[in-house]
Structure formats: structure tokens, C-alpha cells
Motif scaffolding. Structure first.
Motif, PDB file in Angstrom:
ATOM      1  N   THR A  68       0.789  -1.216  -0.106  1.00  0.00           N
ATOM      2  CA  THR A  68      -0.083  -0.061  -0.046  1.00  0.00           C
ATOM      3  C   THR A  68       0.902   1.248   0.118  1.00  0.00           C
ATOM      4  OG1 THR A  68      -0.110  -0.095   2.217  1.00  0.00           O
ATOM      5  CG2 THR A  68      -2.043  -1.050   1.266  1.00  0.00           C
ATOM      6  N   LYS A  69       1.899   1.188   0.764  1.00  0.00           N
ATOM      7  CA  LYS A  69       2.933   2.642   0.597  1.00  0.00           C
ATOM      8  C   LYS A  69       4.121   1.991   0.764  1.00  0.00           C
ATOM      9  CE  LYS A  69      -0.503   5.270   2.550  1.00  0.00           C
ATOM     10  NZ  LYS A  69      -0.984   5.171   3.879  1.00  0.00           N
ATOM     11  N   SER A 114      14.250   5.409   6.402  1.00  0.00           N
ATOM     12  CA  SER A 114      13.716   4.827   7.537  1.00  0.00           C
ATOM     13  C   SER A 114      12.767   5.769   8.349  1.00  0.00           C
ATOM     14  CB  SER A 114      14.784   4.080   8.323  1.00  0.00           C
ATOM     15  OG  SER A 114      15.831   5.448   8.641  1.00  0.00           O
ATOM     16  N   LEU A 115      13.192   7.131   7.979  1.00  0.00           N
ATOM     17  CA  LEU A 115      12.420   8.086   8.958  1.00  0.00           C
ATOM     18  C   LEU A 115      11.084   8.109   8.366  1.00  0.00           C
ATOM     19  CD1 LEU A 115      15.119  10.902   8.728  1.00  0.00           C
ATOM     20  CD2 LEU A 115      14.400   9.296  10.931  1.00  0.00           C
ATOM     21  N   ARG A 116      10.729   8.084   7.025  1.00  0.00           N
ATOM     22  CA  ARG A 116       9.708   7.959   6.393  1.00  0.00           C
ATOM     23  C   ARG A 116       9.236   6.792   5.817  1.00  0.00           C
ATOM     24  NH1 ARG A 116       9.088  13.776   3.963  1.00  0.00           N
ATOM     25  NH2 ARG A 116      11.613  13.497   3.796  1.00  0.00           N
ATOM     26  N   PRO A 117       8.858   5.589   6.328  1.00  0.00           N
ATOM     27  CA  PRO A 117       8.757   4.386   5.366  1.00  0.00           C
ATOM     28  C   PRO A 117       7.596   4.482   4.709  1.00  0.00           C
ATOM     29  CG  PRO A 117       8.199   4.206   7.987  1.00  0.00           C
ATOM     30  CD  PRO A 117       8.794   5.677   7.669  1.00  0.00           C
ATOM     31  N   ASP A 118       6.579   5.377   5.006  1.00  0.00           N
ATOM     32  CA  ASP A 118       5.278   5.202   4.299  1.00  0.00           C
ATOM     33  C   ASP A 118       5.080   6.604   3.352  1.00  0.00           C
ATOM     34  OD1 ASP A 118       5.037   6.655   6.521  1.00  0.00           O
ATOM     35  OD2 ASP A 118       3.172   5.577   7.288  1.00  0.00           O
ATOM     36  N   GLU A 119       6.114   7.039   2.828  1.00  0.00           N
ATOM     37  CA  GLU A 119       6.176   8.496   2.403  1.00  0.00           C
ATOM     38  C   GLU A 119       5.036   8.303   1.062  1.00  0.00           C
ATOM     39  OE1 GLU A 119       9.960   9.705   1.191  1.00  0.00           O
ATOM     40  OE2 GLU A 119       9.404  11.876   0.976  1.00  0.00           O
ATOM     41  N   PHE A 120       5.371   7.343   0.213  1.00  0.00           N
ATOM     42  CA  PHE A 120       4.640   7.489  -1.051  1.00  0.00           C
ATOM     43  C   PHE A 120       3.354   6.264  -1.073  1.00  0.00           C
ATOM     44  CE2 PHE A 120       9.248   8.381  -1.592  1.00  0.00           C
ATOM     45  CZ  PHE A 120       9.221   9.588  -2.017  1.00  0.00           C
ATOM     46  N   ASP A 121       2.354   6.491  -1.976  1.00  0.00           N
ATOM     47  CA  ASP A 121       1.302   5.606  -2.111  1.00  0.00           C
ATOM     48  C   ASP A 121       1.842   4.695  -3.213  1.00  0.00           C
ATOM     49  OD1 ASP A 121      -0.460   6.454  -0.399  1.00  0.00           O
ATOM     50  OD2 ASP A 121      -1.288   8.071  -1.630  1.00  0.00           O
ATOM     51  N   VAL A 122       1.333   3.572  -3.286  1.00  0.00           N
ATOM     52  CA  VAL A 122       1.817   2.599  -4.291  1.00  0.00           C
ATOM     53  C   VAL A 122       1.414   3.117  -5.693  1.00  0.00           C
ATOM     54  CG1 VAL A 122      -0.343   1.371  -4.329  1.00  0.00           C
ATOM     55  CG2 VAL A 122       1.931  -0.123  -4.573  1.00  0.00           C
ATOM     56  N   GLY A 123       2.358   2.823  -6.553  1.00  0.00           N
ATOM     57  CA  GLY A 123       2.331   2.960  -7.936  1.00  0.00           C
ATOM     58  C   GLY A 123       2.807   4.712  -8.468  1.00  0.00           C
ATOM     59  N   GLU A 150      10.290  10.816  -6.430  1.00  0.00           N
ATOM     60  CA  GLU A 150      11.510  11.506  -7.010  1.00  0.00           C
ATOM     61  C   GLU A 150      12.334  11.331  -5.777  1.00  0.00           C
ATOM     62  OE1 GLU A 150      11.903  12.968 -10.022  1.00  0.00           O
ATOM     63  OE2 GLU A 150      10.037  12.407 -10.974  1.00  0.00           O
ATOM     64  N   LEU A 151      13.493  10.683  -6.183  1.00  0.00           N
ATOM     65  CA  LEU A 151      14.624  10.908  -5.035  1.00  0.00           C
ATOM     66  C   LEU A 151      15.614  11.887  -5.359  1.00  0.00           C
ATOM     67  CD1 LEU A 151      14.836   7.044  -4.772  1.00  0.00           C
ATOM     68  CD2 LEU A 151      13.318   8.515  -3.458  1.00  0.00           C
ATOM     69  N   LYS A 152      16.619  11.918  -4.647  1.00  0.00           N
ATOM     70  CA  LYS A 152      17.873  12.746  -4.871  1.00  0.00           C
ATOM     71  C   LYS A 152      18.346  12.333  -6.053  1.00  0.00           C
ATOM     72  CE  LYS A 152      20.357   9.544  -2.315  1.00  0.00           C
ATOM     73  NZ  LYS A 152      20.908   8.754  -1.399  1.00  0.00           N
ATOM     74  N   LYS A 153      18.997  13.340  -6.578  1.00  0.00           N
ATOM     75  CA  LYS A 153      19.939  13.342  -7.734  1.00  0.00           C
ATOM     76  C   LYS A 153      19.117  12.572  -8.986  1.00  0.00           C
ATOM     77  CE  LYS A 153      23.708  12.013  -5.323  1.00  0.00           C
ATOM     78  NZ  LYS A 153      24.516  10.473  -4.941  1.00  0.00           N
ATOM     79  N   GLY A 154      17.863  12.886  -9.109  1.00  0.00           N
ATOM     80  CA  GLY A 154      17.117  12.635 -10.425  1.00  0.00           C
ATOM     81  C   GLY A 154      16.893  11.136 -10.251  1.00  0.00           C
ATOM     82  N   GLU A 155      17.319  10.447  -9.297  1.00  0.00           N
ATOM     83  CA  GLU A 155      16.941   9.189  -9.142  1.00  0.00           C
ATOM     84  C   GLU A 155      15.471   8.873  -8.920  1.00  0.00           C
ATOM     85  OE1 GLU A 155      19.243   7.567  -5.995  1.00  0.00           O
ATOM     86  OE2 GLU A 155      21.034   7.847  -7.016  1.00  0.00           O
ATOM     87  N   THR A 156      14.633   7.859  -9.546  1.00  0.00           N
ATOM     88  CA  THR A 156      13.211   7.532  -9.079  1.00  0.00           C
ATOM     89  C   THR A 156      13.242   6.123  -8.747  1.00  0.00           C
ATOM     90  OG1 THR A 156      12.832   7.026 -11.310  1.00  0.00           O
ATOM     91  CG2 THR A 156      12.614   9.304 -10.823  1.00  0.00           C
ATOM     92  N   LEU A 157      11.796   6.066  -7.869  1.00  0.00           N
ATOM     93  CA  LEU A 157      11.864   4.695  -7.418  1.00  0.00           C
ATOM     94  C   LEU A 157      10.141   4.499  -7.476  1.00  0.00           C
ATOM     95  CD1 LEU A 157      12.099   1.940  -5.824  1.00  0.00           C
ATOM     96  CD2 LEU A 157      11.820   3.506  -3.686  1.00  0.00           C
ATOM     97  N   GLN A 158       9.829   3.375  -8.235  1.00  0.00           N
ATOM     98  CA  GLN A 158       8.328   3.055  -8.272  1.00  0.00           C
ATOM     99  C   GLN A 158       8.275   1.505  -7.839  1.00  0.00           C
ATOM    100  OE1 GLN A 158       6.682   2.663 -12.321  1.00  0.00           O
ATOM    101  NE2 GLN A 158       4.855   3.273 -11.382  1.00  0.00           N
ATOM    102  N   VAL A 159       7.348   1.570  -6.883  1.00  0.00           N
ATOM    103  CA  VAL A 159       6.675   0.174  -6.495  1.00  0.00           C
ATOM    104  C   VAL A 159       5.307   0.210  -6.552  1.00  0.00           C
ATOM    105  CG1 VAL A 159       6.567  -1.098  -4.174  1.00  0.00           C
ATOM    106  CG2 VAL A 159       8.469   0.304  -4.399  1.00  0.00           C
ATOM    107  N   LEU A 160       4.915  -1.241  -7.361  1.00  0.00           N
ATOM    108  CA  LEU A 160       3.811  -1.442  -7.667  1.00  0.00           C
ATOM    109  C   LEU A 160       3.002  -2.475  -6.605  1.00  0.00           C
ATOM    110  CD1 LEU A 160       4.257  -2.143 -11.507  1.00  0.00           C
ATOM    111  CD2 LEU A 160       3.408  -0.184 -10.443  1.00  0.00           C
ATOM    112  N   GLU A 161       1.807  -2.528  -6.672  1.00  0.00           N
ATOM    113  CA  GLU A 161       0.982  -3.247  -5.633  1.00  0.00           C
ATOM    114  C   GLU A 161       1.666  -4.797  -5.521  1.00  0.00           C
ATOM    115  OE1 GLU A 161      -3.069  -3.678  -6.224  1.00  0.00           O
ATOM    116  OE2 GLU A 161      -3.758  -1.612  -5.318  1.00  0.00           O
ATOM    117  N   ASN A 162       1.889  -5.478  -6.661  1.00  0.00           N
ATOM    118  CA  ASN A 162       2.516  -6.793  -6.664  1.00  0.00           C
ATOM    119  C   ASN A 162       3.985  -7.052  -6.094  1.00  0.00           C
ATOM    120  OD1 ASN A 162       3.930  -5.915  -8.658  1.00  0.00           O
ATOM    121  ND2 ASN A 162       3.045  -7.236 -10.218  1.00  0.00           N
TER     122      ASN A 162
END
Lengths: 380, 336, 366
Positions: free
Chosen positions: A91-92, A97-106, A110-122
Motif C-alpha cells: 500500500t505504501k 527509515s524516517l518516512r517508510p510510508d512516504e509514497f502511495d503505491v504506484g 522522485e529521489l535525490k540526484k534525479g533518481e526515481t523509485l516506483q513500487v507496484l502493488e504486486n
């Protein structure tokens, strides 16, 4: 009994009260059992009564190492799945570790230095960066997942193998079986003599047996331990042996055994015993061919008692048998675990269930004899 | 497996040894004093001699074991209570002075008294109530069986079961212990139950009550069934209601059994140390005599003198019950 | 040759209670002897002493001329049938009967032959493989008897063997025991019962015990017709003999006794003159009393306080002057006499009994 009170509010109250009490009495054991077969992560985060519902768990996983990256267009991507085969629904998520539920799934975070992370439900994730990933370890991903209930025997596998419970189980059997059989044999002869043979001092001996029935074990421990040490030194075998504990259990079990069996044997019809005597049977014949077969119910009762008592005993085992892997019994092992693994409920519940399963089987299988023995031993 | 096999062999040897003793000694007796044939006078003499010896052949092993494991230790414990930690130097009443001057003793004595009052009372009370009610419903036997079940569980096993119920989680985490979960559900603050002074004793007692109620129930249920139906029917005709029948007709008729149940549980309570050891390790003011004795026996190499003194205190507490039991047994023997 | 002889036999329990005093008894081979008496009279103890289950405190017991006081039960040549049958519940009928032979190490073939013979005799062959609990009461009793037979004892001992059976079965089994005796004329049998009908029907001789003493030994009819004392008189026969206190008025070949100022009876019993004016007891059996009309000669008369019609007979309870207890008269058939009627009772002179102040019969004297 009072049949006129059928279908009255009182009857309803009786049913309800008994049901309530039965629930109170069984719930602790039920909780233990259910917990012991739950997934250990679920067990430690939610009550066992929620075992059937989906639980929300927070986890942390590490993404694949940088060498797994592939170049897609102008970006370098690391892909993988957080669950690695097991089921769940995310779900999140977050990357700190400070904000483990910062983003909603899907969402594409946007992380630092132009890096991105996407996590899907599955559980599929994708780290993406404009420059190649460096280093030897993958980044951490924090996520919150809805995990469906999961039941497993892993806990049992673990305690039986790595926690040494399997070995203890065998130790317990090694202690229990002889410590159940030897006192029966010794007590049955004594009980027959006290019930049917005439000799001076019989009444005194019976009184002594009744008296010894309530002597606290604690009284015996110190003198016996000293004597055991002496005997052990003399033979050079150490004081803590299986033979030693068998005899100890025999000695401590004898008063009850003699009392129980004598009460039963003295109740056998006098004429049957006299008839055998007229038929030419000696006391030994009478005991072997008449009394022993007829006393089967009492023998069974005592056997169950002694079995439960020896299997469940902690005190005598701690004093007369060592704590090393070759000797420690289930109860002793369980106590050690309570001390060393106090918070690991998956280990404690599974271990506890292993220690109680045999007595419970004996109990439900042979309850009739147990009850009969209790009655013979107490109501007199 | 090798261990089990050797245990099996030892076991068979032990049992065979026992059997061989009984067979052999009787065979020898019959050989030395033959009674099946021969001159009447010789047979008569042999018979008398054999009949005087045989009971002791039957009793021999039992008497030896009882003497070695129970009788001699009681005597030796009394002796040891006047000796020092290794049991070799005579110290007079020093152990007794130490005991009656130590706060720990008063703590465990007080706790033991609490246990002695609460556990037998509660277990007998619940046992009686349940026995009465289950006798009247069709699924009574199943109910009894389930309530009787904890009887088969070891004290350590029961301790794990209940420690799980008393479990405490800090902060905002979900409580996985049933008791705290209930407290939270009803809007209360979760507690570390086992560290609350005085009250924690009661949380430990609950475990023994849970175990022993089944025992009380089984025995009282049999006693209740032994009450002649006529007395109850007469009371019904006299217009007594259910509760009056229970308190005025049924309970008075089973006083003897209630006393037996009570004393049996009392003796058990005096000996219980496993629960305290496993649940709190005697911390937070939960020490009891049996556990204190155990600690002194092993702590720091052991102090046999002090351990023996504590064991004696337990023994003294048991003696009245022992005397009562022996009297009862004697009365019964004369009745036969 | 299986005489049983008791000489000055005593039984004293450890608490100094004497349950049997000085018992002397000669039992001949082939006799059927019945010990009878009220409960607590010592009859079972006496039997158990003969069997060897009870020690003999004093005196000697001989079987076949050998003193067997110290011989164990199994070597006395006796077999015993117990009241509760005492079958071994975990053994089949066959094993029950074979047990004593197995203990005696008899060969398998011999055991089989004897067990089958006994089973045949008692019609137990179809049940040999059954456990005792699968048998009826009568069958169990037969197994108990069979168990005694296979041992071929010199003396059979029966301890109230019929008292656990219901009335109909008791009669049938009684006849079986009588048949058994007939088929084994050489065996001595000693039989204990509290039931006088069993004693009367089975016994060659009855030994009547009371309070640790033998009251009388004799054939059933001897005891009925010539009771030695009031106890025997009242014990044998039902309803019991009427015993009325009286005073001896005149001694000699014919004794005259007075029951009250108005009633005196002339009896054909011989008394010495020294008995003159002594108190005594007059006895007459209820079945010997006859109701007569007022004009006829009668022994006494009185008011009927109670009438019991049994069908085949009628019992009249008559209050007569001089007697505290009511006199019972047993009349055949039904009568029209009602409560409150006055009746006159008569009896043949030869049926009269007279006992002295110590309750001993005068007939026996001199």
C-alpha cells in the motif's frame, strides 16, 4: 435430577455460564496453538485472534545490487520484486527509515540526484537513475504491505532442529517410560502384601505410606543430591544419570502407587482370593494369575498419572539430570527458552505445544482411566 | 536414536531385573521351604516360616525405595538444617536465625499464605460450580473434558501459555497478549501485569487455578452424583428452590469430599515452584518458599543448610494435613 | 475313607472374642451334613476352619484320621463352593475349572478329560469358552460346583451356595445338589445355610449352631419332632413353635402344668418329683393345634386378635390368658373365623413339648 426446570430461564443461564467458563478455560491453549502455526512476522505484530484476517506489516527489503542494472534508453534501471514469490499487497513505500510510508503505491517517487523509485502493488519495483549505479549493495526499500493470513509449520521445524527440542523430546521419553513402568511393578507387589497378606506391622506400614503421600519433594532434594554425589564419585560416573532419575521418580511415585493400588486390590472380592487359595495357589500365584489381571484398571490409572507427572516434571529433572543436550528434558528446555528467547513467541509457542502434545493425547485418549484413578486416590 | 535404543535396553533390563527378583525370591523360598508335599509336620512348619518371610519379599523393594527416597531424606534434612552451606560444619541455630531475620523469607511466606488461601478456595469453588452445572446439561461431559484438560499440561507449559496472555507491547504497537488487547479494546492502558507488586502474585495464581479446577470438578462431580436422589426429591417436595437445594441439601452432604479436594490442592500449592520460576523468576515480589528453597540449593554453589531450613518450613506446613490423612486412613481400615 | 472329626475345636479372635466354643463333631464318610443357625452363630467360621482358610485356635481337626490343623487348604483334600461363586472373572469357564489342576501341575490331557467330564455332568459343555459374566446366576453356580468336582475332593464344602439365587432357581439348584450327592455317594459334604428349608431337604444330619455352641445334632425329623431345647424348637419349623411359660403342678409319668389360674394341661411327658412347682415352658407347634367347638375337650381358649389367610392355610393369632405372646394356630384351608371371635384349641398329646426352666427339653432327660 431436577427435570421440572427444563426450558426455563435458569436452564438457559446454566448453558450460557458453562459455555462462558469453557471458553475461558480453553482459550489460552487455543491461542497458543493458533499462534504456533502462524507466520512469525504476523505473530509478532498482531494478536492471534486476528489470525484469519489480512494484516498490515511494515518491512524493509534491499533492492538488487548495482551489477544487476540494465540500461533502458538513457536511464539505468534495477528491477525486481519485493516479495520474491510470496503473496501480499503493497500500500505504501518509502526509501528512508524516517518516512517508510512516504509514497502511495504506484507513484513514481522522485529521489535525490534525479533518481526515481516506483513500487507496484504486486511488489515489482524499479529504481531508475540517469547515471549508472555504483557500489556493491543495493538500496533499501521500506514498504507497508497487506499480507494475507499465512499458516506454516516453519516454527516447528525451527524449534525441533535448531533449538534442540527434538533431542529433548527423546530425552523426555527416555526418562518417562522406565520411570512409569518400574514403580508399577514394585508397587503392585507391595500393595498386594499390604492388602491380603497377614504380617506384623502391616497397619503401621499402611499409615506410613499415607503419611509419605504428602511429604514435600523439597525435603528430599538436598540429602538425595548429597548421596547421589557420593555414589557418583564412588563409581566415577557423575551424579546425574538416567538410572538415577528413574529411581528417583520411582521412589517419589511409590506412595501414590501403593496407596492407589492397595485401595483397589483390597476391594477385590475376598472369596475369589480364598477360592484360589483353596485351589492350591500360593500368594505368588494368586498375585500373578488373579490379582494382577483383575487390577488392570487401577494399574492403567496409575500409569497415566505417573506418565503425566514424570513428563511434566521440572524439579526432579533439574536436580537429578543435567542441563546438557544429552539430558535436558522438554520442560527444562522450555524454561531455558523462556529465559533466552523470551520475546520470540514463534519459538515459545511452538516449543510449548510440543511439550504438551503428548500429555494431551494421553489425556484425551485415556481420560476414563485417569478419572477413575483420581476418584480411587482421593474420595475415600 | 542410539540413545533411545540404549534407553530401551536399559529399560527392559530394569523391568526384567524387577521381575526376576520377584520370581527368583519366591522360587527360592519355595525351594528352601517346600510346602506342596512332604510330611505333614514338616509342611506345616515350612508353611509357617514361608508365610512369615513372603510378605517381606513382596514389600522389600518398595520399603527400600521409600526409605531411601523419602524417609531417610526427611530425617537428614532435619540434621542438615543445623549445618553450614556444605553440610559439614555444625552451626547450631544459625540457619534458623538467618531465615527468620531475612526479608525474603517474609516475602515468600506472605506470598505462600496468599497462594494457600486463594488457590484452593478458587479451584474448589469453580470446580463445585462447574460440576453442579455440567451435571444438568447434555453436553456436560464435553464441557468437563475441556475444563479438565489443563490438568495434563505441565506447569512450565502452562506458564508459557499464560505469559503469552499477559504479554505487553510498548508504545502504539498492537497488543498481542489477550489481556492487554482486551484492556485496550475497552479503552484502558496496557499494563506489564507481571511487574505490578502484590497483584502479580494473583496473576500467577490464576495459572494454578486454571490447572486445578478440573481436578476439583471431577472429584466433586462424582461426589454430587453419589448424593441419593431421594434427598433432593424430598427437598423439591418441601418446596426448596434450586439454590436452596444446592446450599442446604447438596453441599452439606459432600463436605467430606470438599475437604479432601481442598487439602489435596493445598499440598500441591505448597510444592509449586515451576510457575514462579518460569513466569517471573521470583522477581517483583513473587517469591514463594519452594522456589526460594530451590534457589538456595543451587545459587552460588548452593547452601544446603539454608535450603534444608526452608524445606523444613514447607514440611511443617504439611504436617497437619498428613496427620489428618493418616487418621482418616486408619478409621477406614478399622471399618473394613 | 473321608471321615471328618472335630475335637474340642475353638475359635478365638485376636480381640479375645470367642466365636466358637468347644465344638465336638463326628462326620462319617458319605454323609451330607448341614450347618444351620442364625447369622453370627459361627457356622461359616466352622466351615472355613475345616477348609483351612481360618486358623483353628484350639482343638484338633482330623480328615481321614490325620490331624490337618496346620495343613494348607489345598492339601486337605477338600473343595469349596462359595456364596458369591467366586469365579475368576478374567478366565473362561474351562480355565476356571482347570485352575486348581494347573496349579497342581496335572498333565494337560488329564485336565482336559476331567474338566470335560465335570462340564458334561453339569450341562456346562456349551459354555466352556465363555467368561463368567456371560452366564446366568444358575450357570455360574454350576461352574462353581464344577470347579469343586474336578479336584475330586474327599470333602465338599458349601458356604451358603444358594443365597445369591432367586427363589425359583434356588429350588432347582437345591435339587441339583441333591442329585450330585446321589451320584457321589462316597463324598462327604458339609453345607452351610441359614435357611431351614435347605437344611431340612438336603441334610442327612443337621448341626444346629447358636452363639458359638452346637445346640443339637440329628436328622431333620429328629430336630423337628424332638427339639432338645427351646432354641431348636423355635428355629426349626415355620411359623415357629408356640412357647408358653407355665408352672409344673404335678410330676410323674404324666405332668400337669398350669398356664394360668384357669388353664392347666395334662401332658404325657415324664418328670421327676424334684421338678415339682418349678417354672417351665410348654411348647406346641402351630400346625398341631386344631380348632374345636366349645363342648369338645380343649387345651385352652382365647380371643382371635388377628387372622392371616394364606389360601392353602389360615393363621390364627390367639390371645390366651397367662401368655404374653400370642399363640399361633395353623389350620388347613380357609376358615370363617373373624377377629374378635373366641376359639377353643386342642392338640394331640404326643405332639406336646415341655422344657425346663433352662429351656432344655424334658423328653431328653432320663
Amino acid at each position: 435430577m431436577i427435570t421440572s426446570s427444563k426450558r426455563t430461564p435458569l436452564t438457559f443461564l446454566v448453558h450460557a455460564t458453562v459455555l462462558f467458563l469453557v471458553i475461558i478455560w480453553t482459550i489460552p491453549t487455543a491461542g497458543l496453538f493458533i499462534s504456533s502455526i502462524r507466520d512469525k512476522n504476523q505473530l509478532s505484530t498482531s494478536g492471534w485472534w486476528t489470525a484469519l484476517s489480512t494484516s498490515e506489516q511494515r518491512h524493509v527489503a534491499r533492492a538488487h545490487e548495482p551489477k544487476a542494472q540494465v540500461q533502458e534508453g538513457d536511464r539505468f534501471v534495477i528491477r525486481g520484486n519485493l516479495f520474491e514469490g510470496s503473496a501480499g499487497e503493497i500500500t505504501k513505500f518509502g526509501s528512508s527509515s524516517l518516512r517508510p510510508d512516504e509514497f502511495d503505491v504506484g507513484t513514481v517517487a522522485e529521489l535525490k540526484k534525479g533518481e526515481t523509485l516506483q513500487v507496484l502493488e504486486n511488489g515489482d519495483y524499479a529504481f531508475s537513475s540517469p547515471v549508472p549505479w555504483k557500489g556493491s549493495r543495493g538500496d533499501r526499500i521500506f514498504y507497508t504491505a497487506e499480507v494475507p493470513p499465512r499458516f506454516t509449520l516453519e516454527n516447528y521445524r525451527e524449534v525441533l532442529n535448531s533449538e534442540g527440542l527434538g533431542k529433548s523430546f527423546i530425552n523426555s521419553l527416555t526418562v518417562t517410560i522406565p520411570a512409569t513402568i518400574i514403580p508399577i511393578l514394585v508397587a503392585a507387589f507391595a500393595a498386594y502384601a499390604l492388602a491380603w497378606m497377614r504380617f506384623p506391622g502391616r497397619a503401621l506400614l499402611v499409615a506410613a505410606v499415607v503419611g509419605l503421600l504428602v511429604v514435600p519433594l523439597q525435603m528430599s532434594l538436598i540429602p538425595l543430591l548429597k548421596t547421589y554425589n557420593l555414589i557418583g564419585d564412588f563409581f566415577g560416573v557423575g551424579s546425574k544419570t538416567y538410572v538415577g532419575i528413574w529411581l528417583a521418580h520411582t521412589g517419589f511415585g511409590l506412595p501414590l502407587a501403593i496407596y492407589l493400588l492397595r485401595n483397589y486390590i483390597v476391594g477385590l472380592p475376598r472369596e475369589i482370593i480364598e477360592s484360589a487359595r483353596v485351589d492350591g495357589a500360593s500368594d505368588f500365584d494368586i498375585f500373578r494369575k488373579i490379582v494382577l489381571p483383575l487390577s488392570f484398571p487401577a494399574l492403567a490409572s496409575f500409569a497415566i498419572f505417573q506418565f503425566l507427572w514424570v513428563w511434566n516434571d521440572l524439579l526432579i529433572a533439574m536436580v537429578f539430570l543435567g542441563n546438557d543436550a544429552d539430558h535436558i528434558v522438554l520442560t527444562g528446555q522450555l524454561r531455558e527458552l523462556l529465559g533466552s528467547r523470551g520475546g520470540n513467541w514463534e519459538i515459545l509457542t511452538a516449543s510449548a505445544f510440543i511439550t504438551i502434545i503428548i500429555p494431551l493425547c494421553v489425556f484425551f485418549g485415556l481420560q476414563r482411566y485417569l478419572v477413575r484413578g483420581l476418584l480411587a486416590g482421593s474420595v475415600k | 536414536m542410539g540413545q533411545l535404543a540404549s534407553a530401551l535396553v536399559t529399560m527392559i533390563l530394569g523391568v526384567m531385573g524387577c521381575a526376576a527378583y520377584f520370581y527368583g525370591s519366591n522360587f527360592l523360598l519355595d525351594k528352601i521351604f517346600p510346602t506342596k508335599s512332604g510330611a505333614a509336620a514338616v509342611v506345616a512348619r515350612n508353611l509357617r516360616v514361608a508365610n512369615n518371610i513372603r510378605p517381606w519379599l513382596f514389600l522389600g523393594p518398595a520399603v527400600l525405595l521409600l526409605t531411601f527416597y523419602l524417609f531417610y531424606p526427611v530425617i537428614d534434612s532435619i540434621r542438615l538444617s543445623f549445618y553450614g552451606r556444605s553440610g559439614e560444619e555444625f552451626v547450631g541455630l544459625a540457619n534458623y536465625k538467618w531465615l527468620f531475620g531475612s526479608d525474603e523469607f517474609y516475602e515468600s511466606f506472605r506470598n505462600n499464605m496468599l497462594w494457600l488461601i486463594v488457590v484452593p478456595t478458587a479451584a474448589t469453588f469453580f470446580g463445585l460450580i462447574i460440576a453442579t452445572m455440567t451435571d444438568r446439561i447434555w453436553w456436560g461431559n464435553i464441557a468437563k473434558s475441556l475444563i479438565f484438560m489443563p490438568m495434563a499440561i505441565s506447569f512450565v507449559g502452562a506458564s508459557v501459555i499464560w505469559k503469552f496472555i499477559y504479554d505487553f507491547r510498548t508504545g502504539g504497537e498492537d497488543q498481542i497478549g489477550l489481556l492487554n488487547a482486551l484492556v485496550v479494546f475497552f479503552g484502558g492502558e496496557p499494563q506489564t501485569w507481571l511487574t505490578i507488586p502484590i497483584w502479580n502474585n494473583f496473576f500467577l495464581m490464576v495459572i494454578l487455578i486454571w490447572i486445578q479446577t478440573g481436578f476439583a470438578m471431577v472429584i466433586l462431580s462424582a461426589a454430587l452424583r453419589g448424593i441419593p436422589d431421594e434427598t433432593i426429591e424430598a427437598a423439591v417436595l418441601d418446596g426448596a428452590n434450586g439454590f436452596q437445594i444446592f446450599y442446604k441439601i447438596m453441599v452439606p452432604q459432600i463436605w467430606g469430599t470438599i475437604a479432601v479436594v481442598w487439602t489435596t490442592i493445598t499440598i500441591l500449592v505448597l510444592k509449586v515452584f515451576d510457575i514462579v520460576l518460569a513466569m517471573t523468576n521470583a522477581q517483583w515480589g513473587t517469591q514463594v518458599l519452594a522456589n526460594q528453597m530451590f534457589s538456595w540449593m543451587f545459587n552460588g554453589g548452593g547452601d544446603f543448610g539454608r535450603g534444608a531450613v526452608i524445606a523444613l518450613v514447607i514440611m511443617v506446613l504439611v504436617i497437619p494435613i498428613m496427620v489428618w490423612n493418616i487418621r482418616r486412613a486408619n478409621a477406614e481400615m478399622e471399618g473394613r | 475313607m473321608a471321615d471328618v472329626k472335630l475335637t474340642n475345636v475353638k475359635k478365638i479372635y485376636s480381640n479375645n472374642v470367642e466365636v466358637l466354643r468347644d465344638i465336638n463333631l463326628d462326620i462319617k464318610q458319605g454323609e451330607f451334613i448341614v450347618f444351620v443357625g442364625p447369622s453370627g452363630c459361627g457356622k461359616s467360621t466352622l466351615l472355613r476352619m475345616i477348609s483351612g482358610l481360618e486358623e483353628i485356635s484350639a482343638g484338633t481337626l482330623e480328615i481321614d484320621g490325620v490331624v490337618v490343623n496346620d495343613v494348607p487348604p489345598a492339601l486337605r483334600g477338600i473343595a469349596m463352593v462359595f456364596q458369591s461363586y467366586a469365579l475368576y472373572p478374567h478366565m473362561t469357564v474351562y480355565d476356571n475349572m482347570a485352575f486348581s489342576l494347573q496349579i497342581a501341575k496335572t498333565s494337560k490331557a488329564d485336565i482336559d478329560q476331567q474338566v470335560r467330564k465335570a462340564a458334561d455332568m453339569l450341562q456346562l459343555t456349551p459354555y466352556l469358552d465363555r467368561l463368567p459374566k456371560a452366564l446366568s446366576g444358575g450357570q455360574r453356580q454350576r461352574v462353581a460346583i464344577g470347579r469343586a468336582i474336578v479336584r475330586r475332593p474327599k470333602v465338599f464344602l458349601f458356604d451358603e451356595p444358594l443365597s445369591n439365587l432367586d427363589a425359583a432357581l434356588r429350588v432347582a439348584t437345591r435339587m441339583e445338589i441333591a442329585n450330585l450327592k446321589d451320584s457321589m455317594p462316597d463324598s462327604t459334604m458339609i453345607y452351610v445355610t441359614h435357611d431351614q428349608v435347605e437344611a431340612m431337604t438336603l441334610a442327612d444330619r443337621i448341626v444346629l449352631l447358636s452363639g458359638g455352641d452346637i445346640e443339637q445334632v440329628g436328622s431333620p425329623l429328629e430336630l423337628y419332632e424332638h427339639p432338645a431345647n427351646v432354641f431348636v424348637a423355635k428355629f426349626i419349623g415355620s411359623p415357629a413353635m408356640n412357647i408358653v411359660p407355665c408352672r409344673i403342678e404335678q410330676t410323674g409319668a404324666q405332668t400337669l402344668v398350669s398356664l394360668s389360674a384357669s388353664t392347666s394341661i395334662q401332658t404325657p411327658i415324664v418328670t421327676e418329683s424334684s421338678e415339682q412347682a418349678k417354672p417351665a415352658f410348654f411348647g406346641i407347634r402351630p400346625e398341631d393345634l386344631v380348632v374345636v367347638s366349645a363342648e369338645q375337650e380343649s387345651l385352652f381358649s382365647g380371643e382371635v386378635s388377628f387372622v392371616e389367610s394364606l389360601g392353602e392355610a389360615t393363621l390364627l393369632y390367639v390371645k390366651i390368658p397367662g401368655a404374653d405372646d400370642m399363640v399361633i394356630a395353623k389350620q388347613a384351608g380357609t376358615l370363617s373365623i373373624k377377629r374378635g371371635d373366641n376359639v377353643y384349641l386342642s392338640a394331640p398329646a404326643e405332639k406336646m413339648h415341655l422344657f425346663d426352666e433352662n429351656e432344655q427339653s424334658y423328653l431328653r432327660k432320663g
